[in-house]
Write an enzyme that holds these catalytic residues in place. Structure first.
Site, PDB file in Angstrom:
ATOM      1  N   ARG A   1       0.578  -1.156  -0.252  1.00 28.31           N
ATOM      2  CA  ARG A   1      -0.188  -0.052   0.601  1.00 28.31           C
ATOM      3  C   ARG A   1       0.869   1.594   0.379  1.00 28.31           C
ATOM      4  O   ARG A   1       0.298   2.815   0.336  1.00 28.31           O
ATOM      5  CB  ARG A   1      -0.731   0.187   1.471  1.00 28.31           C
TER       6      ARG A   1
ATOM      7  N   ARG B   1      -3.919   6.587   0.408  1.00 30.08           N
ATOM      8  CA  ARG B   1      -4.178   7.572   0.966  1.00 30.08           C
ATOM      9  C   ARG B   1      -3.084   7.934   1.380  1.00 30.08           C
ATOM     10  O   ARG B   1      -3.151   9.456   2.227  1.00 30.08           O
ATOM     11  CB  ARG B   1      -5.327   7.144   2.152  1.00 30.08           C
TER      12      ARG B   1
ATOM     13  N   ARG C   1      -6.847  11.424  -6.510  1.00 29.51           N
ATOM     14  CA  ARG C   1      -7.925  10.982  -7.207  1.00 29.51           C
ATOM     15  C   ARG C   1      -9.557  11.682  -6.316  1.00 29.51           C
ATOM     16  O   ARG C   1     -10.499  11.799  -6.824  1.00 29.51           O
ATOM     17  CB  ARG C   1      -8.270   9.649  -5.966  1.00 29.51           C
TER      18      ARG C   1
ATOM     19  N   ASP D   1      -6.852  -3.346  -7.202  1.00 31.66           N
ATOM     20  CA  ASP D   1      -7.425  -4.215  -5.711  1.00 31.66           C
ATOM     21  C   ASP D   1      -7.385  -4.872  -6.589  1.00 31.66           C
ATOM     22  O   ASP D   1      -8.030  -5.603  -7.490  1.00 31.66           O
ATOM     23  CB  ASP D   1      -8.194  -3.219  -5.415  1.00 31.66           C
TER      24      ASP D   1
ATOM     25  N   TYR E   1     -14.753 -11.481   0.272  1.00 27.56           N
ATOM     26  CA  TYR E   1     -16.363 -10.678   0.220  1.00 27.56           C
ATOM     27  C   TYR E   1     -16.692 -11.391  -0.377  1.00 27.56           C
ATOM     28  O   TYR E   1     -17.698 -10.901  -0.741  1.00 27.56           O
ATOM     29  CB  TYR E   1     -14.934  -9.672  -0.813  1.00 27.56           C
TER      30      TYR E   1
HETATM   31  O1  CP3 Z   1      -0.089  -1.919  -2.303  1.00 29.93           O
HETATM   32  C1  CP3 Z   1       0.075  -1.378  -3.256  1.00 29.93           C
HETATM   33  O2  CP3 Z   1      -0.073  -0.031  -2.738  1.00 29.93           O
HETATM   34  C2  CP3 Z   1      -0.893  -1.581  -4.588  1.00 29.93           C
HETATM   35  C3  CP3 Z   1      -2.713  -1.101  -4.349  1.00 29.93           C
HETATM   36  C4  CP3 Z   1      -3.732  -2.207  -3.914  1.00 29.93           C
HETATM   37  C5  CP3 Z   1      -4.619  -2.036  -3.300  1.00 29.93           C
HETATM   38  N1  CP3 Z   1      -5.397  -2.635  -2.644  1.00 29.93           N
HETATM   39  C6  CP3 Z   1      -5.376  -0.286  -3.583  1.00 29.93           C
HETATM   40  C7  CP3 Z   1      -6.606  -0.223  -2.812  1.00 29.93           C
HETATM   41  C8  CP3 Z   1      -3.302  -3.629  -3.115  1.00 29.93           C
HETATM   42  C9  CP3 Z   1      -1.740  -4.405  -3.282  1.00 29.93           C
HETATM   43  C10 CP3 Z   1      -4.874  -3.762  -2.670  1.00 29.93           C
HETATM   44  C11 CP3 Z   1      -5.080  -5.472  -2.438  1.00 29.93           C
HETATM   45  C12 CP3 Z   1      -6.071  -5.928  -1.548  1.00 29.93           C
HETATM   46  N2  CP3 Z   1      -7.355  -4.626  -1.337  1.00 29.93           N
HETATM   47  C13 CP3 Z   1      -6.205  -6.141  -0.408  1.00 29.93           C
HETATM   48  C14 CP3 Z   1      -5.218  -7.077  -0.093  1.00 29.93           C
HETATM   49  C15 CP3 Z   1      -3.397  -6.137   0.997  1.00 29.93           C
HETATM   50  C16 CP3 Z   1      -4.614  -6.388   2.388  1.00 29.93           C
HETATM   51  O3  CP3 Z   1      -4.098  -4.980   2.409  1.00 29.93           O
HETATM   52  O4  CP3 Z   1      -4.153  -7.609   2.842  1.00 29.93           O
HETATM   53  C17 CP3 Z   1      -7.515  -6.232   0.464  1.00 29.93           C
HETATM   54  C18 CP3 Z   1      -7.536  -7.185   1.765  1.00 29.93           C
HETATM   55  C19 CP3 Z   1      -8.268  -5.053  -0.334  1.00 29.93           C
HETATM   56  C20 CP3 Z   1      -9.316  -5.207  -0.593  1.00 29.93           C
HETATM   57  C21 CP3 Z   1      -9.584  -3.513   0.098  1.00 29.93           C
HETATM   58  N3  CP3 Z   1      -9.582  -2.887  -0.653  1.00 29.93           N
HETATM   59  C22 CP3 Z   1      -9.566  -3.032   1.025  1.00 29.93           C
HETATM   60  C23 CP3 Z   1     -10.089  -3.491   2.732  1.00 29.93           C
HETATM   61  C24 CP3 Z   1      -9.650  -1.826   1.161  1.00 29.93           C
HETATM   62  C25 CP3 Z   1      -9.844  -0.796   1.927  1.00 29.93           C
HETATM   63  C26 CP3 Z   1     -11.351   0.246   2.583  1.00 29.93           C
HETATM   64  C27 CP3 Z   1     -11.251   1.103   3.400  1.00 29.93           C
HETATM   65  O5  CP3 Z   1     -11.026   2.533   2.490  1.00 29.93           O
HETATM   66  O6  CP3 Z   1     -10.036   1.675   4.532  1.00 29.93           O
HETATM   67  C28 CP3 Z   1      -9.477  -1.757  -0.485  1.00 29.93           C
HETATM   68  C29 CP3 Z   1      -9.837  -0.620  -1.161  1.00 29.93           C
HETATM   69  C30 CP3 Z   1      -8.362   0.122  -1.583  1.00 29.93           C
HETATM   70  N4  CP3 Z   1      -7.478  -1.364  -1.957  1.00 29.93           N
HETATM   71  C31 CP3 Z   1      -7.663   1.567  -1.446  1.00 29.93           C
HETATM   72  C32 CP3 Z   1      -6.445   1.383  -2.006  1.00 29.93           C
HETATM   73  C33 CP3 Z   1      -5.749   2.351  -1.811  1.00 29.93           C
HETATM   74  C34 CP3 Z   1      -8.094   2.930  -0.585  1.00 29.93           C
HETATM   75  C35 CP3 Z   1      -9.870   2.981  -1.690  1.00 29.93           C
HETATM   76  C36 CP3 Z   1      -9.344   4.877  -1.786  1.00 29.93           C
HETATM   77  O7  CP3 Z   1      -7.670   5.474  -1.822  1.00 29.93           O
HETATM   78  O8  CP3 Z   1      -9.853   5.597  -2.152  1.00 29.93           O
END
Ligand code: CP3
Length: 347
Positions: free
Chosen positions: A27, A31, A40, A76, A155
Protein backbone atom coordinates in the site's frame (compact mmCIF):
# COMPACT_ATOMS: atom_id res chain seq x y z
CA UNK A 1 24.63 0.36 -14.93
CA UNK A 2 22.36 -2.15 -13.29
CA UNK A 3 19.59 -3.81 -15.22
CA UNK A 4 16.18 -4.90 -14.04
CA UNK A 5 17.37 -8.49 -13.77
CA UNK A 6 20.19 -7.38 -11.46
CA UNK A 7 17.97 -5.20 -9.28
CA UNK A 8 18.30 -5.73 -5.53
CA UNK A 9 14.64 -6.73 -5.31
CA UNK A 10 14.84 -9.53 -7.88
CA UNK A 11 18.19 -10.73 -6.57
CA UNK A 12 16.79 -11.02 -3.04
CA UNK A 13 13.71 -12.81 -4.34
CA UNK A 14 15.97 -15.35 -6.08
CA UNK A 15 18.18 -15.69 -3.01
CA UNK A 16 21.23 -14.09 -4.64
CA UNK A 17 23.73 -11.68 -3.08
CA UNK A 18 22.34 -8.15 -2.96
CA UNK A 19 23.97 -4.68 -3.17
CA UNK A 20 21.66 -3.53 -0.35
CA UNK A 21 18.55 -4.86 1.40
CA UNK A 22 15.71 -4.07 -1.01
CA UNK A 23 12.65 -2.30 0.38
CA UNK A 24 9.11 -1.51 -0.76
CA UNK A 25 5.87 -1.05 1.16
CA UNK A 26 2.54 -2.77 0.77
CA UNK A 27 0.00 0.00 0.00
CA UNK A 28 2.85 2.41 -0.73
CA UNK A 29 0.52 4.01 -3.27
CA UNK A 30 -2.61 5.38 -1.72
CA UNK A 31 -4.12 7.52 0.95
CA UNK A 32 -0.96 8.32 2.88
CA UNK A 33 0.23 10.39 -0.11
CA UNK A 34 -1.18 13.91 -0.63
CA UNK A 35 -0.44 13.63 -4.37
CA UNK A 36 -2.63 10.49 -4.48
CA UNK A 37 -5.52 12.15 -2.65
CA UNK A 38 -5.32 15.08 -5.07
CA UNK A 39 -5.33 12.86 -8.16
CA UNK A 40 -8.23 10.75 -6.87
CA UNK A 41 -10.50 13.72 -6.05
CA UNK A 42 -13.95 13.00 -7.47
CA UNK A 43 -12.90 9.68 -9.04
CA UNK A 44 -14.26 6.42 -7.64
CA UNK A 45 -11.68 3.80 -6.67
CA UNK A 46 -12.73 1.24 -9.28
CA UNK A 47 -12.89 3.90 -12.00
CA UNK A 48 -9.30 4.88 -11.21
CA UNK A 49 -8.34 1.18 -11.52
CA UNK A 50 -9.69 1.11 -15.10
CA UNK A 51 -7.77 4.20 -16.29
CA UNK A 52 -4.26 3.37 -17.56
CA UNK A 53 -2.96 6.93 -17.20
CA UNK A 54 -4.12 7.17 -13.60
CA UNK A 55 -2.80 3.69 -12.78
CA UNK A 56 0.62 4.61 -14.16
CA UNK A 57 0.78 7.91 -12.30
CA UNK A 58 -0.47 6.51 -8.96
CA UNK A 59 1.90 3.53 -9.16
CA UNK A 60 4.87 5.82 -9.85
CA UNK A 61 4.12 8.34 -7.07
CA UNK A 62 5.74 6.36 -4.22
CA UNK A 63 8.62 5.25 -6.46
CA UNK A 64 9.52 8.87 -7.19
CA UNK A 65 8.98 9.99 -3.61
CA UNK A 66 10.84 7.20 -1.80
CA UNK A 67 13.09 5.55 -4.39
CA UNK A 68 11.81 2.17 -3.23
CA UNK A 69 13.26 -0.94 -4.85
CA UNK A 70 10.00 -2.06 -6.45
CA UNK A 71 6.72 -0.63 -7.65
CA UNK A 72 3.44 -2.39 -6.93
CA UNK A 73 0.77 -2.18 -9.59
CA UNK A 74 -2.10 0.06 -8.51
CA UNK A 75 -5.33 -1.91 -8.61
CA UNK A 76 -7.39 -3.96 -6.17
CA UNK A 77 -7.98 -7.66 -5.50
CA UNK A 78 -11.67 -7.30 -6.48
CA UNK A 79 -10.94 -5.54 -9.80
CA UNK A 80 -10.91 -8.83 -11.81
CA UNK A 81 -14.34 -9.72 -10.37
CA UNK A 82 -15.68 -6.35 -11.48
CA UNK A 83 -14.11 -6.96 -14.90
CA UNK A 84 -16.02 -10.22 -15.40
CA UNK A 85 -19.27 -8.54 -14.41
CA UNK A 86 -19.75 -9.19 -10.69
CA UNK A 87 -21.86 -6.35 -9.26
CA UNK A 88 -19.58 -4.81 -6.64
CA UNK A 89 -18.14 -1.52 -5.49
CA UNK A 90 -15.34 -0.33 -3.24
CA UNK A 91 -17.00 1.87 -0.63
CA UNK A 92 -14.68 4.53 0.88
CA UNK A 93 -13.74 3.69 4.45
CA UNK A 94 -15.47 0.29 4.19
CA UNK A 95 -13.90 -1.76 1.41
CA UNK A 96 -15.32 -4.06 -1.27
CA UNK A 97 -19.11 -4.57 -1.12
CA UNK A 98 -20.75 -7.25 -3.29
CA UNK A 99 -24.42 -6.70 -4.26
CA UNK A 100 -25.42 -10.38 -4.51
CA UNK A 101 -23.29 -12.57 -2.25
CA UNK A 102 -22.41 -16.04 -3.55
CA UNK A 103 -24.06 -18.95 -1.74
CA UNK A 104 -25.02 -21.64 -4.29
CA UNK A 105 -23.51 -23.58 -7.17
CA UNK A 106 -25.70 -21.55 -9.53
CA UNK A 107 -24.20 -18.34 -8.09
CA UNK A 108 -20.70 -19.70 -8.77
CA UNK A 109 -21.57 -20.86 -12.28
CA UNK A 110 -22.93 -17.40 -13.08
CA UNK A 111 -19.45 -15.87 -12.63
CA UNK A 112 -17.61 -15.86 -15.98
CA UNK A 113 -13.92 -16.73 -16.35
CA UNK A 114 -11.45 -13.88 -16.95
CA UNK A 115 -9.53 -13.40 -20.18
CA UNK A 116 -6.91 -10.75 -20.97
CA UNK A 117 -9.14 -9.09 -23.59
CA UNK A 118 -11.57 -8.11 -20.81
CA UNK A 119 -8.88 -6.00 -19.10
CA UNK A 120 -7.08 -4.08 -21.89
CA UNK A 121 -6.50 -1.20 -19.45
CA UNK A 122 -4.43 -3.51 -17.24
CA UNK A 123 -2.22 -4.53 -20.15
CA UNK A 124 -1.87 -0.90 -21.27
CA UNK A 125 -1.05 0.31 -17.75
CA UNK A 126 1.57 -2.39 -17.13
CA UNK A 127 3.21 -1.70 -20.49
CA UNK A 128 3.28 2.03 -19.79
CA UNK A 129 4.71 1.45 -16.32
CA UNK A 130 7.42 -0.93 -17.46
CA UNK A 131 8.59 1.70 -19.94
CA UNK A 132 8.72 4.41 -17.27
CA UNK A 133 10.24 2.21 -14.55
CA UNK A 134 13.11 1.11 -16.81
CA UNK A 135 14.50 4.64 -16.46
CA UNK A 136 14.16 4.95 -12.67
CA UNK A 137 17.18 4.08 -10.49
CA UNK A 138 18.75 1.89 -13.15
CA UNK A 139 15.56 -0.13 -13.63
CA UNK A 140 12.84 -0.58 -11.00
CA UNK A 141 10.86 -3.84 -11.12
CA UNK A 142 7.06 -3.87 -11.18
CA UNK A 143 5.23 -6.31 -8.90
CA UNK A 144 1.91 -7.57 -10.25
CA UNK A 145 -0.61 -8.93 -7.76
CA UNK A 146 -3.87 -10.75 -7.25
CA UNK A 147 -6.03 -11.83 -4.35
CA UNK A 148 -5.72 -15.46 -3.31
CA UNK A 149 -8.88 -17.59 -3.62
CA UNK A 150 -9.73 -17.65 0.11
CA UNK A 151 -9.46 -13.89 0.62
CA UNK A 152 -11.43 -13.10 -2.55
CA UNK A 153 -14.01 -15.76 -1.60
CA UNK A 154 -14.50 -14.05 1.74
CA UNK A 155 -15.66 -10.82 0.03
CA UNK A 156 -17.87 -12.75 -2.42
CA UNK A 157 -19.56 -14.89 0.23
CA UNK A 158 -19.84 -12.34 3.05
CA UNK A 159 -20.85 -9.58 0.65
CA UNK A 160 -18.35 -7.23 2.28
CA UNK A 161 -15.51 -7.01 4.77
CA UNK A 162 -15.71 -9.45 7.67
CA UNK A 163 -13.81 -10.14 10.85
CA UNK A 164 -14.97 -13.69 11.52
CA UNK A 165 -15.48 -14.90 7.93
CA UNK A 166 -18.33 -16.93 9.42
CA UNK A 167 -20.46 -17.30 6.26
CA UNK A 168 -17.38 -18.09 4.22
CA UNK A 169 -16.29 -20.84 6.61
CA UNK A 170 -19.86 -22.14 6.90
CA UNK A 171 -19.82 -22.67 3.13
CA UNK A 172 -16.39 -24.29 3.33
CA UNK A 173 -17.46 -26.70 6.09
CA UNK A 174 -21.07 -27.28 5.07
CA UNK A 175 -21.10 -27.27 1.27
CA UNK A 176 -17.71 -28.56 0.14
CA UNK A 177 -18.80 -29.02 -3.48
CA UNK A 178 -19.95 -25.38 -3.74
CA UNK A 179 -16.76 -24.30 -1.99
CA UNK A 180 -14.59 -26.31 -4.36
CA UNK A 181 -16.36 -24.85 -7.41
CA UNK A 182 -16.01 -21.31 -6.02
CA UNK A 183 -12.33 -21.74 -5.23
CA UNK A 184 -11.68 -23.20 -8.69
CA UNK A 185 -13.48 -20.27 -10.30
CA UNK A 186 -11.53 -17.66 -8.32
CA UNK A 187 -8.19 -19.41 -8.79
CA UNK A 188 -8.73 -19.28 -12.56
CA UNK A 189 -9.59 -15.58 -12.39
CA UNK A 190 -6.63 -14.73 -10.13
CA UNK A 191 -4.22 -16.73 -12.31
CA UNK A 192 -5.50 -14.97 -15.45
CA UNK A 193 -5.13 -11.57 -13.74
CA UNK A 194 -1.52 -12.36 -12.82
CA UNK A 195 -0.72 -13.82 -16.25
CA UNK A 196 -2.02 -10.67 -17.91
CA UNK A 197 0.27 -8.50 -15.77
CA UNK A 198 3.33 -10.71 -16.34
CA UNK A 199 2.65 -10.99 -20.08
CA UNK A 200 2.63 -7.18 -20.21
CA UNK A 201 5.97 -6.94 -18.39
CA UNK A 202 5.58 -7.30 -14.59
CA UNK A 203 8.80 -8.73 -13.07
CA UNK A 204 7.32 -10.51 -10.04
CA UNK A 205 3.93 -11.28 -8.52
CA UNK A 206 2.44 -11.18 -5.05
CA UNK A 207 -0.54 -13.34 -4.13
CA UNK A 208 -2.41 -11.67 -1.26
CA UNK A 209 -4.14 -14.16 1.04
CA UNK A 210 -4.70 -11.45 3.61
CA UNK A 211 -7.37 -13.29 5.61
CA UNK A 212 -5.87 -16.82 5.55
CA UNK A 213 -4.84 -16.34 9.19
CA UNK A 214 -8.46 -17.07 10.11
CA UNK A 215 -7.88 -20.76 9.26
CA UNK A 216 -6.42 -23.70 11.16
CA UNK A 217 -3.50 -25.40 9.40
CA UNK A 218 -5.69 -28.46 8.77
CA UNK A 219 -8.47 -26.47 7.12
CA UNK A 220 -5.93 -24.45 5.15
CA UNK A 221 -4.35 -27.62 3.75
CA UNK A 222 -7.67 -29.22 2.91
CA UNK A 223 -9.78 -26.35 1.64
CA UNK A 224 -7.47 -23.55 0.54
CA UNK A 225 -3.86 -24.51 -0.20
CA UNK A 226 -4.60 -26.63 -3.32
CA UNK A 227 -6.36 -23.66 -4.92
CA UNK A 228 -3.64 -21.13 -4.09
CA UNK A 229 -1.12 -23.73 -5.29
CA UNK A 230 -2.86 -23.87 -8.67
CA UNK A 231 -2.55 -20.10 -9.07
CA UNK A 232 1.12 -20.10 -8.07
CA UNK A 233 1.93 -23.07 -10.30
CA UNK A 234 0.35 -21.42 -13.30
CA UNK A 235 2.34 -18.18 -12.88
CA UNK A 236 5.45 -20.17 -11.99
CA UNK A 237 5.54 -21.28 -15.63
CA UNK A 238 6.18 -17.65 -16.58
CA UNK A 239 9.47 -17.65 -14.66
CA UNK A 240 8.89 -14.67 -12.34
CA UNK A 241 9.36 -14.79 -8.53
CA UNK A 242 6.18 -15.40 -6.58
CA UNK A 243 5.55 -13.76 -3.19
CA UNK A 244 2.79 -15.23 -0.99
CA UNK A 245 1.52 -13.05 1.85
CA UNK A 246 -1.11 -13.25 4.57
CA UNK A 247 -1.91 -11.61 7.92
CA UNK A 248 -1.86 -13.54 11.21
CA UNK A 249 -0.30 -16.56 9.48
CA UNK A 250 2.17 -17.60 12.21
CA UNK A 251 0.76 -21.15 11.99
CA UNK A 252 0.65 -21.24 8.19
CA UNK A 253 4.01 -19.90 7.03
CA UNK A 254 5.39 -23.33 6.10
CA UNK A 255 2.20 -24.24 4.25
CA UNK A 256 2.06 -20.93 2.40
CA UNK A 257 5.63 -21.54 1.24
CA UNK A 258 4.79 -25.08 0.17
CA UNK A 259 1.85 -23.75 -1.85
CA UNK A 260 4.50 -22.71 -4.36
CA UNK A 261 6.05 -19.44 -3.21
CA UNK A 262 9.60 -18.26 -3.82
CA UNK A 263 9.19 -15.59 -1.14
CA UNK A 264 6.95 -15.82 1.93
CA UNK A 265 5.53 -12.53 3.22
CA UNK A 266 5.46 -12.36 7.02
CA UNK A 267 3.24 -10.03 9.03
CA UNK A 268 4.66 -8.13 12.01
CA UNK A 269 3.45 -10.56 14.66
CA UNK A 270 5.99 -13.27 13.84
CA UNK A 271 9.63 -12.21 14.37
CA UNK A 272 11.71 -13.18 11.33
CA UNK A 273 14.01 -15.38 13.43
CA UNK A 274 10.96 -17.57 14.11
CA UNK A 275 9.52 -17.29 10.62
CA UNK A 276 12.67 -18.18 8.70
CA UNK A 277 13.05 -21.79 9.94
CA UNK A 278 9.37 -22.32 9.05
CA UNK A 279 9.62 -21.21 5.42
CA UNK A 280 12.58 -23.46 4.63
CA UNK A 281 14.85 -22.62 1.71
CA UNK A 282 12.84 -19.60 0.61
CA UNK A 283 13.26 -15.85 0.80
CA UNK A 284 11.16 -13.83 3.24
CA UNK A 285 9.51 -10.43 2.96
CA UNK A 286 8.65 -8.15 5.85
CA UNK A 287 8.00 -7.29 8.55
CA UNK A 288 8.19 -4.03 10.53
CA UNK A 289 5.05 -3.28 12.55
CA UNK A 290 3.27 -0.62 10.40
CA UNK A 291 2.53 1.43 13.54
CA UNK A 292 6.25 1.97 14.21
CA UNK A 293 6.17 4.87 11.74
CA UNK A 294 4.29 6.76 14.46
CA UNK A 295 7.18 6.32 16.91
CA UNK A 296 10.19 8.69 16.97
CA UNK A 297 12.42 8.08 13.94
CA UNK A 298 15.25 6.57 16.03
CA UNK A 299 12.84 4.07 17.60
CA UNK A 300 11.50 3.12 14.16
CA UNK A 301 14.96 2.71 12.63
CA UNK A 302 16.26 0.73 15.62
CA UNK A 303 13.43 -1.74 15.10
CA UNK A 304 14.06 -1.76 11.35
CA UNK A 305 17.68 -2.68 12.08
CA UNK A 306 16.48 -5.67 14.11
CA UNK A 307 14.34 -6.81 11.18
CA UNK A 308 17.29 -6.50 8.77
CA UNK A 309 19.63 -8.37 11.12
CA UNK A 310 17.12 -11.18 11.60
CA UNK A 311 16.53 -11.33 7.83
CA UNK A 312 20.15 -12.27 7.19
CA UNK A 313 19.42 -15.87 8.19
CA UNK A 314 16.99 -16.26 5.27
CA UNK A 315 17.79 -17.35 1.74
CA UNK A 316 16.90 -13.79 0.78
CA UNK A 317 15.22 -10.85 2.50
CA UNK A 318 13.01 -8.12 1.07
CA UNK A 319 12.24 -5.44 3.66
CA UNK A 320 8.60 -4.37 3.98
CA UNK A 321 6.07 -3.49 6.62
CA UNK A 322 4.17 -6.37 8.21
CA UNK A 323 0.98 -5.17 6.48
CA UNK A 324 -0.09 -2.18 4.40
CA UNK A 325 0.86 1.44 5.04
CA UNK A 326 -1.69 2.97 7.44
CA UNK A 327 -3.38 5.95 5.71
CA UNK A 328 -2.38 8.44 8.46
CA UNK A 329 1.32 7.56 8.01
CA UNK A 330 3.65 10.54 7.50
CA UNK A 331 5.30 10.00 4.08
CA UNK A 332 8.48 11.65 5.39
CA UNK A 333 8.85 8.80 7.91
CA UNK A 334 8.64 6.27 5.05
CA UNK A 335 11.24 8.28 3.14
CA UNK A 336 13.56 8.10 6.15
CA UNK A 337 12.85 4.39 6.58
CA UNK A 338 13.62 3.67 2.92
CA UNK A 339 16.92 5.56 3.15
CA UNK A 340 17.80 3.76 6.39
CA UNK A 341 17.17 0.28 4.96
CA UNK A 342 18.95 0.94 1.68
CA UNK A 343 22.06 2.35 3.38
CA UNK A 344 22.21 -0.22 6.20
CA UNK A 345 25.59 -2.00 6.02
CA UNK A 346 25.50 -5.56 4.72
CA UNK A 347 26.82 -8.09 7.19
O1 CP3 B 1 -0.15 -1.93 -2.32
C1 CP3 B 1 -0.39 -1.05 -3.18
O2 CP3 B 1 0.07 0.12 -3.08
C2 CP3 B 1 -1.18 -1.42 -4.43
C3 CP3 B 1 -2.56 -1.19 -4.38
C4 CP3 B 1 -3.50 -2.13 -3.66
C5 CP3 B 1 -4.80 -1.70 -3.31
N1 CP3 B 1 -5.48 -2.77 -2.82
C6 CP3 B 1 -5.32 -0.33 -3.49
C7 CP3 B 1 -6.46 0.10 -2.64
C8 CP3 B 1 -3.40 -3.47 -3.31
C9 CP3 B 1 -2.20 -4.40 -3.44
C10 CP3 B 1 -4.66 -3.87 -2.79
C11 CP3 B 1 -4.98 -5.25 -2.37
C12 CP3 B 1 -6.10 -5.48 -1.47
N2 CP3 B 1 -7.38 -4.96 -1.54
C13 CP3 B 1 -6.09 -6.40 -0.40
C14 CP3 B 1 -4.90 -7.23 -0.02
C15 CP3 B 1 -3.87 -6.42 0.67
C16 CP3 B 1 -4.16 -6.19 2.13
O3 CP3 B 1 -4.31 -5.00 2.50
O4 CP3 B 1 -4.19 -7.16 2.88
C17 CP3 B 1 -7.35 -6.39 0.20
C18 CP3 B 1 -7.77 -7.19 1.40
C19 CP3 B 1 -8.17 -5.49 -0.53
C20 CP3 B 1 -9.59 -5.16 -0.30
C21 CP3 B 1 -9.72 -3.70 0.00
N3 CP3 B 1 -9.73 -2.72 -0.97
C22 CP3 B 1 -9.76 -3.06 1.27
C23 CP3 B 1 -9.76 -3.75 2.59
C24 CP3 B 1 -9.78 -1.66 1.02
C25 CP3 B 1 -9.73 -0.54 2.03
C26 CP3 B 1 -11.05 0.01 2.38
C27 CP3 B 1 -10.90 1.38 3.06
O5 CP3 B 1 -11.33 2.37 2.45
O6 CP3 B 1 -10.35 1.45 4.17
C28 CP3 B 1 -9.78 -1.50 -0.37
C29 CP3 B 1 -9.76 -0.21 -1.08
C30 CP3 B 1 -8.42 0.19 -1.58
N4 CP3 B 1 -7.59 -0.58 -2.34
C31 CP3 B 1 -7.82 1.45 -1.39
C32 CP3 B 1 -6.59 1.41 -2.07
C33 CP3 B 1 -5.58 2.53 -2.23
C34 CP3 B 1 -8.42 2.62 -0.63
C35 CP3 B 1 -9.52 3.25 -1.43
C36 CP3 B 1 -9.25 4.66 -1.83
O7 CP3 B 1 -8.11 5.14 -1.91
O8 CP3 B 1 -10.25 5.33 -2.13
Amino acid sequence: MTTLHDSAFLKAARGETVPHTPVWFMRQAGRSLPEYLKLREGIAMLDSCADPELIVEITLQPVRRYGVDAAIFFSDIVLPLKAVGVDLDIVPGVGPVVANPVRTLADVDAIPDLTADQIPYITAAVQGLVGELAGINGGTPLIGFAGAPFTVASYLVEGGPSKEHAKTKALMFGAPEVWDALMRKISGISAAFLETQVAAGASAVQLFDSWAGALTPGDYVRHVQPHSARVLEQVGKLGVPRIHFGVGTTNLLDLMGEAGADVVGVDWRTPLDRAIPMVGDRAVQGNLDPTLVFAPTEVMTARAAEVIEAGRAARGHIFNLGHGVIPSTDPDQLARLTEFVQSYPLG
